[in-house]
Scaffold this motif. Structure first.
Motif, mmCIF file in Angstrom:
data_model
loop_
_atom_site.group_PDB
_atom_site.id
_atom_site.type_symbol
_atom_site.label_atom_id
_atom_site.label_comp_id
_atom_site.label_asym_id
_atom_site.label_seq_id
_atom_site.Cartn_x
_atom_site.Cartn_y
_atom_site.Cartn_z
ATOM 1 N N THR A 192 0.833 -1.198 0.000
ATOM 2 C CA THR A 192 0.000 0.000 0.000
ATOM 3 C C THR A 192 0.869 1.249 0.000
ATOM 4 O O THR A 192 1.860 1.328 0.724
ATOM 5 N N ASN A 193 0.456 2.235 -0.796
ATOM 6 C CA ASN A 193 1.180 3.499 -0.854
ATOM 7 C C ASN A 193 0.204 4.636 -0.607
ATOM 8 O O ASN A 193 -0.888 4.670 -1.197
ATOM 9 N N ILE A 194 0.567 5.545 0.292
ATOM 10 C CA ILE A 194 -0.272 6.711 0.559
ATOM 11 C C ILE A 194 0.530 7.969 0.292
ATOM 12 O O ILE A 194 1.769 7.973 0.399
ATOM 13 N N LEU A 195 -0.198 9.041 -0.059
ATOM 14 C CA LEU A 195 0.451 10.325 -0.345
ATOM 15 C C LEU A 195 -0.475 11.453 0.085
ATOM 16 O O LEU A 195 -1.658 11.474 -0.299
ATOM 17 N N PHE A 196 0.028 12.349 0.924
ATOM 18 C CA PHE A 196 -0.654 13.584 1.284
ATOM 19 C C PHE A 196 0.148 14.730 0.668
ATOM 20 O O PHE A 196 1.377 14.773 0.814
ATOM 21 N N ASP A 197 -0.544 15.649 0.017
ATOM 22 C CA ASP A 197 0.175 16.855 -0.398
ATOM 23 C C ASP A 197 -0.726 18.077 -0.226
ATOM 24 O O ASP A 197 -1.948 18.001 -0.366
ATOM 25 N N PHE A 198 -0.111 19.146 0.155
ATOM 26 C CA PHE A 198 -0.792 20.415 0.374
ATOM 27 C C PHE A 198 -0.059 21.481 -0.437
ATOM 28 O O PHE A 198 1.162 21.527 -0.449
#
Length: 633
Positions: free
Chosen positions: A207-213
């Motif tokens: 599983t790969n997660i990514l948060f970007d702002f």
């Protein structure tokens, strides 16, 4: 006034204490800055270092020197080898290398090859008569792999260390405008700044997660926009999961499992190197003992020949004997001198080989060149040998031999890696989802011309207003889907899988071959040990008969019945038989050492601690007897 001897002992004791505090191999972490430690701790920016290699000998080596002689027992030889031998020192780095490779694998990296195969120990300058069989596996006849890979076959594991990206940019852009109806100016100036932050992480499940702002602020010298400057913020969350290729713990953690297995392998390799080196230096030591005994025998034979020569000269001078007898005894003296010189040369050369095996830096320790080695032990052949059924001995050897355990670990590693190769045959099927929230805000344009209507109060504000909209999900976006990639023919993955299966079958056959070889080693070395005992017993009987024969010939000569030629022949035969007895004793020690090696119990029978071998520091203190041979004090 302090006596020089007492001062020297104090200096040696201080050196021993200092040497004992220093670890042979270590990884040093620099001290943390008390002001930045808590901020930088999560990022692990420290640069760990490995100290320089140690090229100084342990103090034990100098402590055993008296009056230009190095007095050694067999246990001191083993202790010095554990502390100073370079072959063992090289293998001490293996466990540290394996732990770093494991750390790399736990971060999602590929394995790195760090194998350093054990090397054979030094051999004596003369091996005449030595017939001990060596282990078939020790020479590489079956097991050579440590089960590591350098390139990845199959889906690469995910990177398990989180990653943070922070980016700030600013700019000033001027655009000439020929049509003033769009921006109410002929020179549009756009001043902007942007802040971007991203956090991404993968997990062992794939599983790969990514948060970007991201927040953009734009200011224009135009009266047309309602808000000037205006701020636009975006918060995005993405998640993806492989469903076929790259799915599952057995696939993604296979390198971690192999790296953990290789921790055991490097310990086994170190153990094998220690066992090999201990056996080698013991062979060197017992050969030196036998060479010293050969010198004693040759000197004794020369003394007897010289005495007979002097007696015959006197007999010739008084006319009681023919002059030819002096020539015969003189030739015997010359032959005895030559034999003594050869024996002394063997001793000198053997000392060089032994001292090199127990010394780290011969160039920096040139004083050892002038030191003579005096063995404190004598070869003793026990009255009986171990009597056990062959099958019991083979089972013990299979349990103790490090090569067999390494082979089994190698087979397990191949099975683990095969799961990744098999998984690579599947299509690539990815499921993904994306959640995106946006916000827009800004103050009313001070020079707004009113062409776009009345500004909505909802958007009036600054960064706080934009963030409120983002986290309030006022303008949400959603997307989800799957993607599949099916390679046609898939020949590379097919070939990789079959190659790994073929190599697995080879490894299975290799274990069976190694098992058979262990049986051969045990049986062969058992026969050699039995034959060595029989040859020794025969040599003892032969020497006793030669002593009786020499005594008889001397008595016959004294009574005028015998001849000088017969006495010389009897003396030479006795010297030869004494030599054969000493050589048979040396052969027995070689056979016993080889048998213990074939049984995998070299360290056990010699009371060698593997922990001391790992650290390079032997706790047992050496002791020298009060009455030293060779003129020592």
């Amino acid at each position: 006034m302090i006596a020089p001897r007492f001062l020297a002992l104090m200096l040696l004791a201080s050196a021993a204490a200092l040497w004992g505090q220093q670890s042979e191999v270590s990884i040093d972490t620099p001290p943390q800055n008390k002001y930045t430690y808590w901020f930088l701790k999560p990022f692990h920016l420290e640069k760990r270092t490995v100290p320089q290699i140690k090229l100084t000998n342990s103090p034990r080596l100098e402590q055993l020197v008296r009056s230009g002689n190095l007095y050694l027992s067999s246990q001191d030889v083993i202790a010095l080898a554990l502390e100073n031998n370079l072959d063992i020192a090289v293998q001490r780095y293996g466990p540290f290398l394996s732990r770093e490779v494991l750390k790399r694998a736990e971060a999602g990296g590929l394995l790195r090859g760090t194998d350093v195969a054990p090397v054979a120990g030094p051999v004596s300058v003369s091996t005449a008569g030595v017939s001990a069989a060596s282990s078939g596996l020790a020479g590489g006849g079956g097991i050579g792999s440590l089960g590591t890979v350098i390139t990845g076959i199959g889906p690469n594991p995910p990177s398990l260390d989180p990653n943070i990206v922070i980016q700030f940019s600013a700019g000033h852009q001027t655009t000439p405008e020929t049509n003033t109806q769009f921006n109410s100016t002929t020179e549009l100036v756009n001043t902007y700044r942007s802040v971007y932050a991203q956090y991404s992480q993968s997990f062992i499940t794939g599983t790969n997660i990514l948060f970007d702002f991201q927040e953009n602020r734009t200011f224009q010298n135009s009266s047309d926009p309602l808000f000037n400057p205006f701020l636009q913020a975006t918060l995005d969350f993405q998640v993806s999961q492989p469903l076929l290729q790259g799915f599952g713990l057995p696939v993604n953690n296979r390198y971690i499992r192999v790296a953990k297995n290789n921790l055991k392998v490097t310990d086994l390799v170190l153990k094998q190197q220690v066992s090999t080196t201990v056996a080698a230096v013991l062979n060197l030591y017992w050969d030196l003992v036998s060479f010293d005994e050969a010198v004693r025998i040759k000197q004794q034979a020369l003394d007897v020949a010289q005495k007979l020569y002097e007696g015959n000269k006197k007999q010739v001078e008084i006319g009681a004997m023919a002059g030819i007898e002096v020539t015969r005894t003189g030739a015997a003296v010359s032959a005895a001198k030559e034999a003594l010189l050869i024996a002394q040369s063997n001793v000198s050369q053997q000392e060089i080989v032994l001292k090199n095996a127990l010394n780290r830096n011969a160039m920096a320790n040139a004083w050892l060149d002038e030191i003579h080695v005096i063995p404190l032990d004598r070869i003793e052949v026990p009255k009986t040998d171990e009597v056990r059924p062959l099958q019991d001995l083979v089972q013990e050897a299979l349990k103790n031999r490090t090569e067999m355990e390494r082979a089994n670990i190698d087979l397990e590693n191949r099975k683990i890696l095969l799961k990744g190769t098999r998984n690579n045959l599947l299509p690539s099927l990815q499921a993904f989802a994306d959640v995106n929230n946006q916000g827009l805000a800004g103050p009313v344009n001070a020079i707004y011309n009113g062409e776009s209507g009345i500004p909505s109060p909802y958007f009036i504000g600054g960064t706080g207003t934009a963030l409120r909209q983002v986290f309030g999900r006022d303008f949400p976006n959603y997307s989800a889907g799957i993607s599949i990639n099916i390679p046609f023919r898939n020949r590379q993955a097919q070939a990789d899988y079959v190659i790994d299966e073929l190599q697995l079958r080879q490894a299975e056959l290799g274990i069976q071959r190694a098992t058979n070889q262990v049986r051969v080693d045990v049986k062969t070395n058992l026969i050699n040990l039995q034959q060595a005992r029989a040859r020794y017993e025969t040599a003892v009987t032969t020497r006793q008969l030669s002593e009786q024969n020499l005594d008889a010939e001397q008595k016959r000569f004294n009574y005028g019945v015998g001849s000088v030629a017969l006495v010389i022949a009897a003396q030479q035969q006795l010297a030869s038989d004494q030599d054969a007895e000493v050589q048979s004793m040396a052969n027995y020690t070689h056979a016993k050492i080889a048998f213990d090696d074939a049984m995998g119990r070299t360290l056990e029978v010699n009371n060698v601690s593997l922990e001391e071998a790992k650290s390079g520091q032997v706790a047992r203190e050496s002791s020298i007897p009060a009455n030293l041979p060779g003129g020592g004090k």
